[in-house]
Every structure is written in C-alpha cells, then in structure tokens.
Design a protein around this motif. Structure first.
Motif, short mmCIF file in Angstrom:
data_model
loop_
_atom_site.label_atom_id
_atom_site.label_comp_id
_atom_site.label_asym_id
_atom_site.label_seq_id
_atom_site.Cartn_x
_atom_site.Cartn_y
_atom_site.Cartn_z
N THR A 243 4.46 -17.30 -46.43
CA THR A 243 4.12 -16.41 -45.32
C THR A 243 3.14 -17.11 -44.39
O THR A 243 1.98 -16.71 -44.27
CB THR A 243 3.50 -15.11 -45.85
N PRO A 244 3.57 -18.18 -43.70
CA PRO A 244 2.63 -19.00 -42.93
C PRO A 244 2.02 -18.30 -41.73
O PRO A 244 0.90 -18.63 -41.32
CB PRO A 244 3.48 -20.20 -42.49
N PHE A 245 2.71 -17.32 -41.15
CA PHE A 245 2.23 -16.75 -39.90
C PHE A 245 1.37 -15.50 -40.08
O PHE A 245 1.17 -14.73 -39.14
CB PHE A 245 3.40 -16.53 -38.95
N VAL A 246 0.86 -15.33 -41.28
CA VAL A 246 -0.25 -14.40 -41.51
C VAL A 246 -1.34 -15.14 -42.28
O VAL A 246 -2.16 -14.54 -42.97
CB VAL A 246 0.20 -13.13 -42.28
N ALA A 247 -1.33 -16.47 -42.18
CA ALA A 247 -2.28 -17.32 -42.89
C ALA A 247 -2.84 -18.37 -41.94
O ALA A 247 -2.43 -18.47 -40.78
CB ALA A 247 -1.59 -17.99 -44.09
N GLN A 248 -3.78 -19.16 -42.44
CA GLN A 248 -4.44 -20.14 -41.58
C GLN A 248 -3.51 -21.24 -41.10
O GLN A 248 -3.72 -21.81 -40.03
CB GLN A 248 -5.63 -20.76 -42.32
N ILE A 249 -2.47 -21.54 -41.86
CA ILE A 249 -1.51 -22.54 -41.41
C ILE A 249 -0.82 -22.08 -40.13
O ILE A 249 -0.46 -22.88 -39.26
CB ILE A 249 -0.49 -22.84 -42.53
#
Length: 464
Positions: A435-441
């Motif tokens: 889930t990259p687009f709710v994380a720092q990435i």
C-alpha cells in the motif's frame, strides 16, 4: 512538453533564458539549502525517533509527524506560493480528492473523524506534487536532493545489514517489544540463519519487520546511478558501497517483491539512458548492476544461509504469475471478485489500514476490511472510480517524466527526469503487493514528481 506561454518562474529575467536552458547559471549552482532538503531528511529522521527508549508511547504522533510536515507545506502553498503552470497529474489528483471528500458522506464511513483522517493521509501523501515545485529550482538542486536521498536510504540499508550481523547492538529494544507484543508472532518475522541463529527481518530505521526493503530499493538504484556519474572518486566509491548494502538489505529482509521492483527500476533507468543515446553509460550501468546483484547475494548468504537462497530461488521455481498468486494473488482476487460487486462505488472511509486501527468503530454493522495491497484500499475508499483516477494520475506522471527525459536539448533536466521515472516505477508497480500511496514511499514518489516539475518550469517548460 512545450514552451510555457506565461512566465514559468517568478525569479529568472527574460535575458537569462539561454543560460537557464543550458542549466549553467551560477545562481542555480548556488541555491542554498532550504525546506526541500530538510523535508527529505525528515522522512528518515522522524520515523527513526521510534528507536528512542520510551518512544512507543508516542508512536501515533511520531508516525503522523512525517505526514504532518507535508500538510504544513501544503497549507503554506495554499496561502503564499506563487502560481506555476499546472502538471498533467493535477486534474486527476483534484478529481480523486474531490471523490474522497464526497465519500465522507457514504453511509458506511465509520465516523466523521475517521473519514477526515483517511482524507488527511491521502492529502499528505500527494500534497508534495503541489508544493515541491516551489522549493526545487534547478537540476543542480535536484542532484543534491538525489544525493541526500541516497545517504538517507543508504543509512537505512546499512543499519538493516548491521541488524542481522550484530542484532544485540543494532536491533533496538523498542523494536523487540513491538514484535513480542504483536499478534503476528515471531515465526512470521524471523528465519534461521547460516549458523542456526534466529534472524529477525531487519527494520532498518523503522520499527516494522522487513521495512528496510523499501529504502534499500532506492539506495540500490541511486547508488548505482551515482557510481557511473562523473563525480569525485570517493563519492562513486561510497555510492557503490551503498548500492551493495541496499541489495544485501533486501536479500536479508527476504522481501521478494522489493528485489523484483529494484531490478525493474534499474532496467527502466538503463533503457531511458539508451533512449537518450547514452549507449555506453547504459551498458556500463547494466553490467555494474548485474555484478553488484550477484556479489551482494553471495555476501548475504554468508549470514542468511539457505533460508535466503531458498526464499529468492522461489521466484524462479514457477512462472511469475504463479509466484504472485501464492503471495498477494488472493488479495487481488478478493478485490475484483468480491469487493467489486459488494462495493463498486466504495465501502466508506476509515475501514482499513492505519486509519481503521486508530479511529475504527466497534459497530458490527461497519466492520474493518483487511487490505494488503493498494488496489484493495482504493476499492474500499472509492470503488472503481477511485482506482481509475489514481491510475490516471500515475500514468500521467510517468508520461510527463518520459517526455522530459527525451528532450535532448535539455540534457541535465533529462537526466533528472530519467532518475525520477526509474525511482517512481517502484511505488507504481507495488500497488499490487503493498500500500505505497498511504505510506512514506508514496510521499517520496509525489515529492520527486513535484520537484521535477519545478525543474521543468525553470527551463520554461510545462506539461503538454
């Protein structure tokens, strides 16, 4: 890309446009450190605060702080930032944020607080697309940001490797307490090393098992890019060392998707170099990447042993689709075989992820929904329309970056675009496994996209 019809940046004079186009202005080279540089560093330093004794009691505000700094910058942008030509991504982003705003009214949104918290996470992640162009003004500054990102990602990777070699010293007690109190159990986050010892999948400078694999991907990519760049020898040597540590950290964390994505990022960069006509540099980069991949794997085996070998050999045990089906395939099937028919227009906000964990409801009629991949999260938050809008934004970003990379008359801007495109492929592909687009990435993805737009505006360009 086409020349801007209006002045793209408030500071350059018309008489200096030729110098700006060549990227050779003295002003650009002397741009002092500012918010952009501090922001990149903060994304590593703030999560690392969880290593301090007693910090777990403040886990929520510490984790939120990395997102909050992006929201503060966005508030400044709304109040004080000068206008720039908009990017191709911005209409998609505005549309999806509008959709999320409407989803607050969904009858199954947990609470108003949970709904606003979910919107806040999305906005914090995507906000750098709007404010970053105002802080990044030249290819030289962009290169400095890449170097800072390399050092921060490299620090994560190096610490991750040390956590495996000397866990007593480098694996903090705070992390151990989180694991022992977790419901997932030690078996899911450990494996047997070469000497029979229990190895915890290294977190790096985070507090989640295996989390080092994310920054390690970028350490590998940027390390190899700087290794083949015309910079002082000591910087190239340091970059090569960091790249090796990045791959070693991925192997030792046993996060297979990170290795696949890292290789894909390297391949994209090499192909863009080839497309730019830099064939020798592309070949050098590719050969070096193969060598570092092999050497770091052999070094990881000395401590990780057969567990590491078997984990990554499983990538080739069957066809790629079958391997994916064994990992995250069930979650993808669940998304499009069940959630699509139950919630085609979304299931309400605050029902999954960090928001559900902190602001979820005990109402049995609105239970939390488990989401391991980004596509599932998008389906829950806004249905097929949400998936379509976010994918549209990602495709528009990649197209814009590739268009800029192709412009031979702007070689420095093209180099920046090639790096951003390659780095952005990673988070974009990981929507089927994480889930990259709710994380720092995801914050990093949109920050680099926004920063590149700032460079394009400096050259008198805007998205076509």
């Amino acid at each position: 890309m086409r020349p801007a019809e209006t002045a793209p940046w408030p500071t350059p004079l018309a008489a200096s446009r030729v110098a700006v186009a060549t990227g050779a202005t003295a002003e650009a080279a002397r741009i002092p450190w500012g918010f952009a540089e501090v922001f990149v560093i903060s994304q590593t330093v703030l999560p690392a605060l969880l290593y301090l004794p007693g910090s777990q009691a403040f886990r929520l505000p510490i984790r939120f702080s990395a997102f909050g700094i992006s929201l503060v910058a966005f508030a400044w942008y709304q109040l004080a930032a000068p206008s720039l030509p908009r990017t191709r991504m911005q209409p998609w982003v505005v549309a999806l944020m509008t959709l999320l705003g409407l989803m607050v009214l969904h009858p199954q949104t947990v609470t108003l607080t949970a709904g606003m918290a979910q919107i806040g996470v999305y906005l914090a992640v995507i906000a750098p697309l709007f404010w970053a162009p105002h802080f990044v003004r030249s290819p030289e500054q962009m290169a400095r940001l890449f170097w800072i990102l390399l050092l921060c990602s490299g620090a994560n990777a190096v610490v991750g490797v040390l956590q495996v070699y000397d866990p007593a010293r480098w694996l903090p007690q705070e992390f151990s307490r989180v694991i022992t109190q977790s419901t997932i159990g030690l078996g899911a986050v450990t494996y047997v090393g070469a000497n029979g010892q229990q190895i915890v999948r290294p977190p790096g400078l985070f507090d989640t098992p295996g989390a080092v694999a994310g920054p390690a991907m970028f350490a590998s990519l940027l390390g190899l890019i700087f290794t083949v760049s015309p910079i002082p020898f000591w910087k190239r040597a340091l970059s090569l060392l960091i790249a090796g540590c990045g791959f070693a950290a991925i192997y030792l964390s046993q996060v297979r998707i990170s290795l696949v994505v890292a290789v894909l990022m390297l391949a994209v960069y090499a192909l863009v170099l080839f497309r730019q006509g830099r064939v020798a540099r592309s070949s050098q980069f590719g050969l070096l990447a193969v060598g570092v991949l092999a050497l770091s794997f052999s070094l990881a085996l000395t401590v990780g042993g057969a567990s590491v070998a078997e984990r990554f050999k499983s990538l080739f045990a069957d066809d790629p689709l079958a391997v994916y089906q064994q990992a995250r395939g069930a979650q993808l099937r669940y998304t499009f075989a069940e959630l699509l028919y139950r919630y085609p227009f979304g299931a309400g906000l605050g029902r999954w992820g960090m928001t559900a964990g902190y602001f979820g409801s005990s109402d049995p009629n609105i239970p939390p929904i488990w989401a391991e991949i980004q596509l599932t999260g998008w389906m829950i938050d806004g249905g097929v329309l949400m998936i379509g809008l976010y994918l549209g934004a990602l495709i528009a970003a990649a197209r814009s970056q590739f268009n800029l990379a192709k412009l031979s008359q702007y070689p420095r801007a093209g180099t920046c675009a090639a790096v951003v495109l390659a780095a952005g492929i990673g988070p974009a592909v990981m929507i089927i496994s994480f889930t990259p687009f709710v994380a720092q990435i995801g914050i990093q993805y949109w920050f680099l996209a926004g920063a590149l737009h700032g460079v394009a505006c400096r050259y008198g360009l805007q998205d076509a």
